[in-house]
Design a protein around this motif. Structure first.
Motif, PDB file in Angstrom:
ATOM      1  N   ILE A  77       9.962  52.392  54.192  1.00 24.76           N
ATOM      2  CA  ILE A  77       9.320  53.639  53.764  1.00 24.76           C
ATOM      3  C   ILE A  77      10.292  54.811  53.894  1.00 24.76           C
ATOM      4  N   ALA A  78      11.027  54.844  55.002  1.00 27.83           N
ATOM      5  CA  ALA A  78      12.003  55.914  55.205  1.00 27.83           C
ATOM      6  C   ALA A  78      13.114  55.849  54.164  1.00 27.83           C
TER       7      ALA A  78
ATOM      8  N   LEU B  29      14.212  58.676  47.041  1.00 30.35           N
ATOM      9  CA  LEU B  29      13.465  59.539  46.123  1.00 30.35           C
ATOM     10  C   LEU B  29      14.064  60.943  46.062  1.00 30.35           C
ATOM     11  N   VAL B  30      14.637  61.405  47.170  1.00 34.36           N
ATOM     12  CA  VAL B  30      15.288  62.716  47.179  1.00 34.36           C
ATOM     13  C   VAL B  30      16.384  62.767  46.123  1.00 34.36           C
TER      14      VAL B  30
ATOM     15  N   PRO C 166      18.716  53.082  44.384  1.00 33.90           N
ATOM     16  CA  PRO C 166      17.254  53.246  44.413  1.00 33.90           C
ATOM     17  C   PRO C 166      16.540  52.276  43.483  1.00 33.90           C
TER      18      PRO C 166
ATOM     19  N   ALA D  85      12.823  54.575  51.168  1.00 33.00           N
ATOM     20  CA  ALA D  85      12.248  54.963  49.886  1.00 33.00           C
ATOM     21  C   ALA D  85      12.189  56.486  49.756  1.00 33.00           C
ATOM     22  N   ALA D  86      11.791  57.155  50.833  1.00 36.49           N
ATOM     23  CA  ALA D  86      11.750  58.622  50.806  1.00 36.49           C
ATOM     24  C   ALA D  86      13.142  59.207  50.616  1.00 36.49           C
ATOM     25  N   TRP D  87      14.128  58.597  51.271  1.00 35.76           N
ATOM     26  CA  TRP D  87      15.507  59.075  51.155  1.00 35.76           C
ATOM     27  C   TRP D  87      16.023  58.911  49.722  1.00 35.76           C
TER      28      TRP D  87
END
Length: 303
Positions: free
Chosen positions: A162-163, A169-170, A145, A165-167
């Motif tokens: 974006i997808a 961030l989890v 990350p 980044a969201a993954w």
């Protein structure tokens, strides 16, 4: 004064957990704060980079000496140095955390400085498999990350970026969404990071309860254990008893006292649990250390 202390104590009390070990012993742990874990990680990374820079400069110096000497095998030597550096960095990056956490303290140098350590969530032994599992996910949780968020601002990733980044961030924010501040690696490995008492056991044994020979300063009772009684337990049980004595929780002392008495067939009564346990600890430790000098080791009561 008390107004400043009480909130701190209340926050620490929220991180207190009680675990029943596989032996049926109740142990108390204080979950390490997220700030302590972050500080320990930063210290470890700084140490790793200092070591890495030192080895890199040494290899550069060696390589420079080869060029200055006019050696005919400069190409081969350069390839060897490059391979050595790559292998060294791989082992340092991946092996540092694993080797240190597999040690008896269950902590890296950064964790030791922060007063925390890795422990099994069930109160049992911290196994090599658990240490490897929790550290294999470190790249996914933190380093990948970090690299992604350094590259993502270029704007070339689009919706896929974006997808991703969201993954990521989890994984990065996972410790903030559970009360025990568990990483994803901790969840998979069955571990957590807890506070490690800074009190030295040797100081505790010399000032409270039983002396090494087994005489209680409270009741005057002498606790002497035979070889058959001490042979029941091993290094793992010794470490568990050490944690109980360090924490000094009355309930844990009573529980461990009862468990040992059942196992060795003693019935000394109640009221002098700490003296009994300190005597048992000192004599068991002396026995195990004596056997180790002759190459004999007893890992636990099952070995």
């Amino acid at each position: 004064m008390s107004a400043n202390i009480l909130p701190h104590l209340a926050h620490r009390a929220k991180r207190r957990r009680e675990v029943i070990t596989p032996e049926g012993i109740a142990l108390s742990f204080t979950v390490a704060s997220r700030g302590a874990r972050a500080g320990a990680l930063i210290l470890d990374l700084v140490l790793m980079f200092v070591i890495g820079i030192g080895v890199t400069l040494l290899l550069i110096w060696i390589g420079g000496g080869l060029f200055d000497s006019g050696s005919q095998n400069i190409g081969g030597a350069s390839e060897f140095i490059a391979v050595f550096w790559t292998l060294f960095w791989f082992l340092l990056w991946n092996g540092y955390f694993m080797v240190m956490e597999m040690g008896p303290r269950g902590a890296t140098f950064g964790k030791r400085a922060a007063g925390i350590r890795v422990a099994a969530r069930d109160g049992g032994r911290l196994t090599p498999e658990a240490v490897v599992a929790r550290n294999l996910l470190r790249d996914i949780e933190l380093f990948l990350p970090l690299i992604f968020f350094l590259v993502a601002p270029s704007g070339e990733a689009g919706l896929a970026g974006i997808a991703a980044a969201a993954w990521f961030l989890v994984f990065v924010l996972f410790p903030f969404f559970n009360r025990d501040a568990l990483r994803a690696g901790d969840l998979i490995a069955g571990t957590w990071v807890v506070e490690a008492p800074r009190v030295k056991l040797a100081d505790t044994l010399s000032t409270e309860g039983a002396a090494r020979e087994g005489a209680s300063t409270l009741t005057g009772a002498a606790y002497r254990f035979g070889d058959a009684e001490l042979s029941i337990y091993g290094e793992y049980e010794l470490q568990t008893l050490e944690r109980v004595l360090r924490d000094g929780q009355p309930e844990a002392l009573e529980s461990v006292h009862a468990a040992i008495c059942r196992k060795i067939g003693w019935d000394p009564g109640a009221g002098d649990e700490r003296a009994f346990l300190e005597a048992f600890y000192a004599q068991l430790r002396a026995k195990l250390e004596g056997e180790m000098r002759f190459g004999k080791r007893k890992a636990d009561k099952f070995s």
